[in-house]
Design a protein around this motif. Structure first.
Motif, short mmCIF file in Angstrom:
data_model
loop_
_atom_site.label_atom_id
_atom_site.label_comp_id
_atom_site.label_asym_id
_atom_site.label_seq_id
_atom_site.Cartn_x
_atom_site.Cartn_y
_atom_site.Cartn_z
N LEU A 112 81.51 75.05 48.43
CA LEU A 112 81.06 75.86 47.30
C LEU A 112 81.95 77.08 47.17
O LEU A 112 82.48 77.59 48.16
N HIS A 113 82.10 77.54 45.95
CA HIS A 113 82.93 78.71 45.67
C HIS A 113 82.08 79.76 44.97
O HIS A 113 81.00 79.47 44.44
N GLU A 114 82.57 80.96 44.97
CA GLU A 114 81.87 82.06 44.30
C GLU A 114 81.63 81.68 42.84
O GLU A 114 82.52 81.20 42.15
N LEU A 123 73.71 84.83 48.33
CA LEU A 123 73.07 83.82 47.48
C LEU A 123 72.08 84.48 46.54
O LEU A 123 71.30 85.33 46.97
N SER A 124 72.09 84.10 45.28
CA SER A 124 71.03 84.51 44.37
C SER A 124 70.23 83.27 44.04
O SER A 124 70.79 82.22 43.74
N VAL A 125 68.90 83.38 44.15
CA VAL A 125 68.03 82.20 44.03
C VAL A 125 66.97 82.43 42.98
O VAL A 125 66.36 83.49 42.91
N VAL A 139 76.12 81.04 44.18
CA VAL A 139 76.87 81.77 45.20
C VAL A 139 77.40 83.03 44.52
O VAL A 139 78.31 82.97 43.72
N SER A 140 76.78 84.16 44.82
CA SER A 140 77.17 85.40 44.16
C SER A 140 78.40 86.03 44.80
O SER A 140 79.11 86.81 44.17
N ALA A 141 78.67 85.70 46.06
CA ALA A 141 79.86 86.17 46.76
C ALA A 141 80.08 85.26 47.95
O ALA A 141 79.15 84.61 48.42
N LEU A 142 81.29 85.19 48.44
CA LEU A 142 81.54 84.41 49.64
C LEU A 142 81.02 85.19 50.84
O LEU A 142 81.16 86.42 50.90
#
Length: 108
Positions: free
Chosen positions: A39-41, A73-75, A84-87
């Motif tokens: 997964l990527h940002e 993570l934003s859920v 994925v909000s940031a790595l």
């Protein structure tokens, strides 16, 4: 992807990998069956519509309410989706990771 979906216990990771392999999730709107997908940002992960209607995922939705999530993570628990909000940084990873063992394993 399995690690992003699960808790830190090995049983939860194995279960998350199986759910992905059985096609219950989509990444950026496309069905995925490969648990090791990277997964990527900005990637959006969601439970597929047909899967979300099952009793299992209805229970998951209830269990997700009030749980602590990683900062990266934003859920959206109502939609059973997240992004994925940031790595993740090293300080955000579980403490039980031993980088030296990983390096030794892959340098064989």
């Amino acid at each position: 992807m399995g690690s992003a979906l699960s808790a830190s216990s090995s049983q939860a990771v194995a279960q998350a990998r199986q759910l992905v392999a059985h096609g219950h999730f989509a990444v950026n709107g496309r069905a995925v069956t490969i648990p090791s997908i990277q997964l990527h940002e900005g990637d959006r992960v969601e439970v597929r519509e047909m899967s979300a209607k099952t009793e299992y995922f209805k229970n998951v939705k209830d269990a997700l309410r009030g749980t602590q999530r990683p900062d990266w993570l934003s859920v959206d628990t109502e939609k059973l989706a997240g992004s994925v909000s940031a790595l993740p940084r090293r300080d955000q990873m579980p403490a039980e990771i031993n980088e030296q063992l990983v390096v030794e394993y892959y340098s064989r």
